[in-house]
Design a protein around this motif. Structure first.
Motif, PDB file in Angstrom:
ATOM      1  N   GLU A  73      44.920  47.835   8.639  1.00  0.00           N
ATOM      2  CA  GLU A  73      45.716  46.607   8.528  1.00  0.00           C
ATOM      3  C   GLU A  73      47.140  46.932   8.075  1.00  0.00           C
ATOM      4  OE1 GLU A  73      44.856  43.452   9.322  1.00  0.00           O
ATOM      5  OE2 GLU A  73      43.047  44.389  10.130  1.00  0.00           O
ATOM      6  N   ARG A  74      47.232  47.606   6.928  1.00  0.00           N
ATOM      7  CA  ARG A  74      48.549  48.029   6.428  1.00  0.00           C
ATOM      8  C   ARG A  74      48.343  49.182   5.441  1.00  0.00           C
ATOM      9  NH1 ARG A  74      49.135  46.915   1.108  1.00  0.00           N
ATOM     10  NH2 ARG A  74      48.424  44.941   0.235  1.00  0.00           N
TER      11      ARG A  74
ATOM     12  N   LEU B   7      41.780  47.068   3.900  1.00  0.00           N
ATOM     13  CA  LEU B   7      43.175  47.300   4.300  1.00  0.00           C
ATOM     14  C   LEU B   7      43.301  48.421   5.336  1.00  0.00           C
ATOM     15  CD1 LEU B   7      45.105  46.937   0.907  1.00  0.00           C
ATOM     16  CD2 LEU B   7      45.072  45.348   2.837  1.00  0.00           C
TER      17      LEU B   7
END
Ligand code: KIV
Length: 255
Positions: free
Chosen positions: A12-13, A9
């Motif tokens: 990514e976010r 992640l």
């Protein structure tokens, strides 16, 4: 969520992480889509009524981890290694970590920077996924004499960057940073190839972790300034108990 998918992640976010110590909280947090549930040794102050995390035992952690895991969460469940365990020798630590994993935990958390590099590396080599924890280390409260923000005093930024690098070098899949100046936290995040999840570290992190009792307004004390309070459950619970008291005292028992 696995340690691998959580690690992926980064970039990514933002990662959403929260502490949980019991079955219903784990159910609600999981349904809300929290990525990581930490059975933190903060259970000592939030639930067990201790003044700090030092009295928390392996048995306490095991008991609360088992309750959280009964919720069968999609979230990655991480269990804290409590105070003092790391000093008992690596074989005993490995046995405790294995026990947490056998219960169903996805990983363990170990407080400490460079001084714990060897132990973290040993655990990772032995198949234990580990998340590091740098900056303010609540288990050091007795020697530190309190809880202080890190990063602004001379030498602190370099020391924190070295601790973060050590966490990554020892094979951890992520690193938690507690109460670190926002600018320094941002530089740690840039330097790390693994997610850097902050608590009281400002917005420039790969995710945030907060103590569920703080954001729910559950504690008897005011939460720390960095923890946004999303509900006033403590007040609501007290009002519900008072309403119950009044009804029972006036003879209105529910049938
Ligand atoms: O025990 C705990 O809740 C923690 C968080 C503050 C990261 O270590």
């Amino acid at each position: 969520m696995t340690t691998k998918s959580l690690r992926a992640l980064k970039g990514e976010r933002p990662i959403v992480a929260l502490t949980a110590y019991d079955f219903p909280t784990a159910v609600h947090a999981d349904e809300a889509g929290v990525d990581l549930l930490l059975v933190g040794d903060s259970v000592g102050t939030t639930v067990l009524g201790h003044p700090n995390t030092i009295p928390v035992t392996v048995e306490d952690m095991r008991h609360h981890a088992a309750a959280v895991l009964r919720a069968l969460p999609e979230a990655l469940v991480v269990v804290d290694l409590p105070f003092g365990e790391a000093s008992f020798g690596r074989d005993r630590v490995l046995e405790v970590c294995r026990d947490f994993l056998r219960l169903g935990a996805g990983a363990v958390k170990l407080e400490g920077g460079r001084e714990q590099e060897e132990l973290r590396g040993f655990l990772v080599e032995a198949g234990i996924p580990v998340i590091g924890h740098i900056g303010l280390l609540p288990q050091q409260v007795a020697v530190e004499g309190g809880y202080h923000r890190r990063g602004s005093r001379p030498g602190e930024e370099d020391a924190l960057l070295a601790d973060a690098a050590s966490v990554e070098r020892s094979g951890c899949f992520a690193c938690i940073g507690e109460l670190i100046d926002a600018g320094v936290a941002g530089r740690i995040r840039e330097h790390l190839g693994i997610p850097f999840i902050g608590i009281g570290c400002g917005p420039d992190c790969d995710g945030q972790i907060l103590v569920c009792h703080d954001i729910l307004g559950m504690g008897p004390d005011d939460p720390p300034g960095f923890a946004k309070v999303y509900a006033e459950l403590g007040t609501q619970v007290r009002r519900a108990f008072e309403a119950y008291r009044d009804e029972v005292r006036s003879g209105r028992f529910p049938s």
